[in-house]
Structures are given as structure tokens and as C-alpha cells.
Design a protein around this motif. Structure first.
Motif, PDB file in Angstrom:
ATOM      1  N   LEU A 168      11.047   1.579   6.929  1.00  0.00           N
ATOM      2  CA  LEU A 168      10.403   2.079   5.715  1.00  0.00           C
ATOM      3  C   LEU A 168      11.116   3.346   5.259  1.00  0.00           C
ATOM      4  CD1 LEU A 168       7.758   1.539   3.976  1.00  0.00           C
ATOM      5  CD2 LEU A 168       6.914   3.582   5.109  1.00  0.00           C
TER       6      LEU A 168
ATOM      7  N   GLU B  37      12.613   2.909  13.775  1.00  0.00           N
ATOM      8  CA  GLU B  37      11.596   3.904  13.398  1.00  0.00           C
ATOM      9  C   GLU B  37      10.437   3.781  14.363  1.00  0.00           C
ATOM     10  OE1 GLU B  37       9.896   3.056   9.536  1.00  0.00           O
ATOM     11  OE2 GLU B  37       9.882   0.909   9.915  1.00  0.00           O
TER      12      GLU B  37
ATOM     13  N   LYS C  18       6.370  -1.630   1.929  1.00  0.00           N
ATOM     14  CA  LYS C  18       5.164  -1.076   2.566  1.00  0.00           C
ATOM     15  C   LYS C  18       4.052  -2.113   2.423  1.00  0.00           C
ATOM     16  CE  LYS C  18       3.098   3.487   3.319  1.00  0.00           C
ATOM     17  NZ  LYS C  18       3.232   3.532   4.765  1.00  0.00           N
TER      18      LYS C  18
ATOM     19  N   ARG D  65       8.317   4.467  -4.539  1.00  0.00           N
ATOM     20  CA  ARG D  65       8.345   3.519  -3.406  1.00  0.00           C
ATOM     21  C   ARG D  65       7.337   2.396  -3.631  1.00  0.00           C
ATOM     22  NH1 ARG D  65       7.371   5.859   2.542  1.00  0.00           N
ATOM     23  NH2 ARG D  65       5.239   6.002   1.767  1.00  0.00           N
TER      24      ARG D  65
ATOM     25  N   ALA E  37       6.213   2.806  15.034  1.00  0.00           N
ATOM     26  CA  ALA E  37       5.298   1.774  14.525  1.00  0.00           C
ATOM     27  C   ALA E  37       4.616   2.252  13.238  1.00  0.00           C
ATOM     28  CB  ALA E  37       4.261   1.428  15.582  1.00  0.00           C
ATOM     29  N   ALA E  38       4.413   3.561  13.081  1.00  0.00           N
ATOM     30  CA  ALA E  38       3.814   4.105  11.855  1.00  0.00           C
ATOM     31  C   ALA E  38       4.433   5.457  11.495  1.00  0.00           C
ATOM     32  CB  ALA E  38       2.299   4.241  12.026  1.00  0.00           C
ATOM     33  N   SER E  39       5.719   5.630  11.783  1.00  0.00           N
ATOM     34  CA  SER E  39       6.368   6.924  11.505  1.00  0.00           C
ATOM     35  C   SER E  39       7.884   6.749  11.454  1.00  0.00           C
ATOM     36  CB  SER E  39       6.021   7.937  12.609  1.00  0.00           C
ATOM     37  OG  SER E  39       6.473   7.471  13.861  1.00  0.00           O
ATOM     38  N   SER E  40       8.565   7.749  10.903  1.00  0.00           N
ATOM     39  CA  SER E  40      10.028   7.807  10.986  1.00  0.00           C
ATOM     40  C   SER E  40      10.381   8.636  12.220  1.00  0.00           C
ATOM     41  CB  SER E  40      10.620   8.490   9.756  1.00  0.00           C
ATOM     42  OG  SER E  40      10.109   7.917   8.574  1.00  0.00           O
TER      43      SER E  40
ATOM     44  N   GLY F 192      10.930   6.573   4.501  1.00  0.00           N
ATOM     45  CA  GLY F 192       9.847   7.559   4.613  1.00  0.00           C
ATOM     46  C   GLY F 192      10.010   8.690   3.605  1.00  0.00           C
ATOM     47  N   ILE F 193       8.912   9.107   3.013  1.00  0.00           N
ATOM     48  CA  ILE F 193       8.955  10.237   2.076  1.00  0.00           C
ATOM     49  C   ILE F 193       9.138  11.534   2.876  1.00  0.00           C
ATOM     50  CG2 ILE F 193       7.730  11.447   0.219  1.00  0.00           C
ATOM     51  CD1 ILE F 193       8.404   8.475  -0.453  1.00  0.00           C
ATOM     52  N   THR F 194       8.482  11.616   4.046  1.00  0.00           N
ATOM     53  CA  THR F 194       8.643  12.809   4.882  1.00  0.00           C
ATOM     54  C   THR F 194      10.073  12.864   5.442  1.00  0.00           C
ATOM     55  OG1 THR F 194       6.398  12.208   5.543  1.00  0.00           O
ATOM     56  CG2 THR F 194       7.318  14.188   6.536  1.00  0.00           C
TER      57      THR F 194
ATOM     58  N   TYR G 134       0.835  -1.203   0.000  1.00  0.00           N
ATOM     59  CA  TYR G 134       0.000   0.000   0.000  1.00  0.00           C
ATOM     60  C   TYR G 134       0.867   1.249   0.000  1.00  0.00           C
ATOM     61  CZ  TYR G 134       0.793   0.969   5.026  1.00  0.00           C
ATOM     62  OH  TYR G 134       1.354   1.294   6.236  1.00  0.00           O
TER      63      TYR G 134
ATOM     64  N   SER H 228       5.597  11.651   9.391  1.00  0.00           N
ATOM     65  CA  SER H 228       4.897  10.775   8.437  1.00  0.00           C
ATOM     66  C   SER H 228       4.041  11.650   7.533  1.00  0.00           C
ATOM     67  CB  SER H 228       4.020   9.741   9.155  1.00  0.00           C
ATOM     68  OG  SER H 228       2.796  10.310   9.543  1.00  0.00           O
ATOM     69  N   SER H 229       3.529  11.035   6.483  1.00  0.00           N
ATOM     70  CA  SER H 229       2.714  11.777   5.514  1.00  0.00           C
ATOM     71  C   SER H 229       1.452  12.334   6.152  1.00  0.00           C
ATOM     72  CB  SER H 229       2.317  10.860   4.358  1.00  0.00           C
ATOM     73  OG  SER H 229       3.459  10.487   3.660  1.00  0.00           O
TER      74      SER H 229
HETATM   75  N1  PDD Z   1       2.802   5.249   7.624  1.00  0.00           N
HETATM   76  N2  PDD Z   1       7.556   4.059   8.978  1.00  0.00           N
HETATM   77  C1  PDD Z   1       6.406   3.360   9.041  1.00  0.00           C
HETATM   78  C2  PDD Z   1       6.428   1.993   9.636  1.00  0.00           C
HETATM   79  C3  PDD Z   1       5.216   3.912   8.548  1.00  0.00           C
HETATM   80  O1  PDD Z   1       4.082   3.204   8.589  1.00  0.00           O
HETATM   81  C4  PDD Z   1       5.233   5.238   8.007  1.00  0.00           C
HETATM   82  C5  PDD Z   1       4.015   5.905   7.462  1.00  0.00           C
HETATM   83  C6  PDD Z   1       6.461   5.935   7.972  1.00  0.00           C
HETATM   84  C7  PDD Z   1       6.590   7.327   7.384  1.00  0.00           C
HETATM   85  O2  PDD Z   1       6.561   7.275   5.989  1.00  0.00           O
HETATM   86  P1  PDD Z   1       6.022   8.504   5.128  1.00  0.00           P
HETATM   87  O3  PDD Z   1       6.772   9.695   5.564  1.00  0.00           O
HETATM   88  O4  PDD Z   1       6.323   8.119   3.731  1.00  0.00           O
HETATM   89  O5  PDD Z   1       4.534   8.650   5.405  1.00  0.00           O
HETATM   90  C8  PDD Z   1       7.607   5.309   8.463  1.00  0.00           C
HETATM   91  C9  PDD Z   1       1.607   5.686   6.954  1.00  0.00           C
HETATM   92  C10 PDD Z   1       1.297   7.128   7.056  1.00  0.00           C
HETATM   93  C11 PDD Z   1       0.456   4.763   7.328  1.00  0.00           C
HETATM   94  O6  PDD Z   1       0.697   3.565   7.368  1.00  0.00           O
HETATM   95  O7  PDD Z   1      -0.662   5.237   7.516  1.00  0.00           O
END
Ligand code: PDD
Length: 286
Positions: free
Chosen positions: A200, A176, A144, A49, A178-181, A202-204, A30, A239-240
């Protein structure tokens, strides 16, 4: 309005067969892409990505980049908010249950969009809490993947502890969230863990490092010891959907003086300026 396998429809009408390999095996990937003023932010990087994730699970990209552009733009146009985050999801499709790849299977493609809300005044003024935990995920965290059970359990640990994020430690080093850098500031230097199969890309994360480079903010990309995280002057998560957020409490200890630090605030302002100018079509990072 959502998109499912060639058709646009209301979310309530979207159905996927129970034998979809996303449902049965979590066999898919995703992306989450922010759109500001209805313009998709860093779309090329997100599609790049996505291609990496698809290649890694040996699934052919169902669409060309220009087809993705068209579909994503239609989804953004068909939803209400000016600022949205688009979620796109591709699975290996519907097939009799067998772990090995099915023959001649059409992938399932799903796209939806949700409002992207600005962080609350409280979060901006006070930052958020995080806890640490052992990173018990697999060793292809660069994909991802929609198989997010470890991330789900890790983030729930944070919620159970009244915190916003769980920061992950593998073999004594920061990976990192769980859902962010995660970024750390120590002695006025911004520290970021190097990209690898353990996190991951991360784009951010990329945007933050580009902003640091363009604005003469000293930074280092290197392994970060758990002790450096615990004694950091500042911690940030990115994160995004959350953009850049100060982590001001870690495992019930204050980070720095317990308020968002100077570097975090500077990067938040730079990010805000960058995203607004990019959306106007101005030259990036100037
Ligand atoms: N998650 N690491 C993990 C494990 C993530 O799930 C995410 C983002 C990031 C940051 O990546 P980016 O900057 O590209 O959003 C790092 C998204 C937002 C989600 O699963 O909802």
C-alpha cells in the motif's frame, strides 16, 4: 455520528442490507484519515489514493473532492475528540448475488470516526514487538481494498505471539506490515521498500521520506532483503493511526539494543512538529 448513503445518524441506527456487495464479496475500498485538533491531515493525499483504489476496481467516485471535504469535516465536527481517525468505506452497492458487476447499482458510502489516542508511554519508551511471516496476499496490495482476510489472519499471528505487528516477506524481500509500512535503519541509512503493486502506498511513508529529505537524514528507496531486516540497527512501523513506532523486538530477538533507536526518535519528533505546524497552517517541512 456517522454518515451512511446521504444521511447523518448515530452508529446504532446505521444498517446495510445483507446483499451489499461489501458484505457478500468484500467488493469495495476504504481510507483511514487522521484528524488532529479536528483538522484532517494530508486529506488531499488520502483522496488521491482513494481515487486510485476506486479506479483500480472500476468503481466511479460517488463524490467530488469538495463534497468529500464537506462530508468529512461534518463527521469530524460531529464527534467528540479533538484528535480522531476517520474511516470511509465505499462498496459497489446492493444487488442480487452475482460476481460480475451489477447494472445501475448505487454505491454504498459509509463514514465513521473514532478517537485517535496517543501511543502509551510504555510504547514510546520501549517500542513494540513484531514477528515476520510470508506475505501470502494477492498482487494488488496497492489497492486499499476492504477484502482484508489475509491481513486479518496475518495480524492475528502477531497477537497470538504477543506482538503488535506482522512484517511481511515476499520472495525474500520486505514488503510492509499487515497494517503498516515498515522502515529499516542500517549503518545510519534509512531504508524503505519502493512503492509497487505489492504494498500500500502509505501516506505516513511519504511524510517520513519527506521529513528525511528535508532534514538531511540519508535514505535509500530500494528492495530490502529479509536478512537486512533481521540484522537491522532499527526497525520502524508507520501508519495513520500509529504514526511512527519503534519495533524493538523481532521474532524474540532484540533489534539493536532493544530500545527505540536515535533515528526513530528523531523522526518521531520531526513528525510531531510537522503535524502540529501543519495543523496551525504554517508552511510544511520548513
Ligand atoms: N492501515 N500498509 C497497510 C497494509 C496498511 O493497512 C496501512 C494502514 C499502511 C499505512 O498506510 P498509511 O500511512 O496511509 O496509514 C500500510 C490503516 C491505518 C488501517 O487499515 O486501519
Amino acid at each position: 455520528m456517522i454518515y451512511l448513503n446521504g444521511k447523518f445518524m448515530p452508529l446504532e441506527e446505521a444498517c446495510v442490507p445483507v446483499l451489499d456487495r461489501g458484505f457478500i464479496f468484500g467488493d469495495g475500498v476504504y481510507e483511514v484519515i487522521p484528524a488532529y485538533s479536528r483538522k484532517l491531515f494530508r486529506l488531499t493525499s488520502h483522496l488521491h489514493r482513494l481515487q486510485h483504489s476506486l479506479d483500480s476496481i472500476r468503481l466511479k467516485n460517488p463524490y467530488s473532492n469538495s463534497q468529500w471535504h464537506d462530508l468529512l469535516k461534518k463527521i469530524v465536527a460531529g464527534n467528540d475528540n479533538e484528535d480522531q481517525y476517520v474511516y470511509l468505506h465505499i462498496t459497489r452497492g446492493v444487488a442480487k448475488r452475482d460476481h460480475a458487476f451489477p447494472q445501475n447499482c448505487e454505491p454504498t458510502v459509509f463514514i465513521m470516526s473514532n478517537p485517535l489516542l496517543a501511543p502509551s508511554q510504555d510504547l514510546l519508551a520501549n517500542g513494540c514487538s513484531a514477528i515476520t511471516a510470508i506475505d501470502n496476499r494477492w498482487i494488488r496490495c496497492d489497492i486499499k481494498s476492504i477484502s482484508l482476510l489475509p491481513n486479518v489472519l496475518l495480524r492475528q499471528m502477531a497477537v497470538d505471539a504477543n506482538a503488535l505487528e506482522t512484517i511481511l516477506i515476499r520472495d525474500g524481500f520486505l514488503t510492509e506490515g499487515a497494517a503498516s509500512s515498515i522502515f529499516v535503519v542500517k549503518d545510519n541509512i534509512l531504508l524503505a521498500a519502493p512503492k509497487s503493486h505489492l504494498m500500500l502506498p502509505g501516506i505516513t511513508y511519504d511524510v517520513v521520506l519527506e521529513l528525511a529529505a528535508a532534514n538531511h537524514i540519508p535514505y535509500e528507496i530500494r528492495e530490502i532483503f529479509e536478512e537486512e531486516l533481521q540484522s537491522a540497527d532499527e526497525i520502524m512501523l508507520t501508519s495513520s493511526t500509529k504514526e511512527i513506532m519503534a519495533v524493538t523486538r523481532l521474532n524474540d530477538n532484540l533489534v539493536g539494543n532493544g530500545k527505540p533507536g536515535a533515528l526513530c526518535q528523531q523522526l518521531q519528533q520531526l513528525y510531531h512538529h510537522y503535524k502540529t505546524t501543519t495543523m496551525r497552517g504554517d508552511a510544511p517541512l520548513s
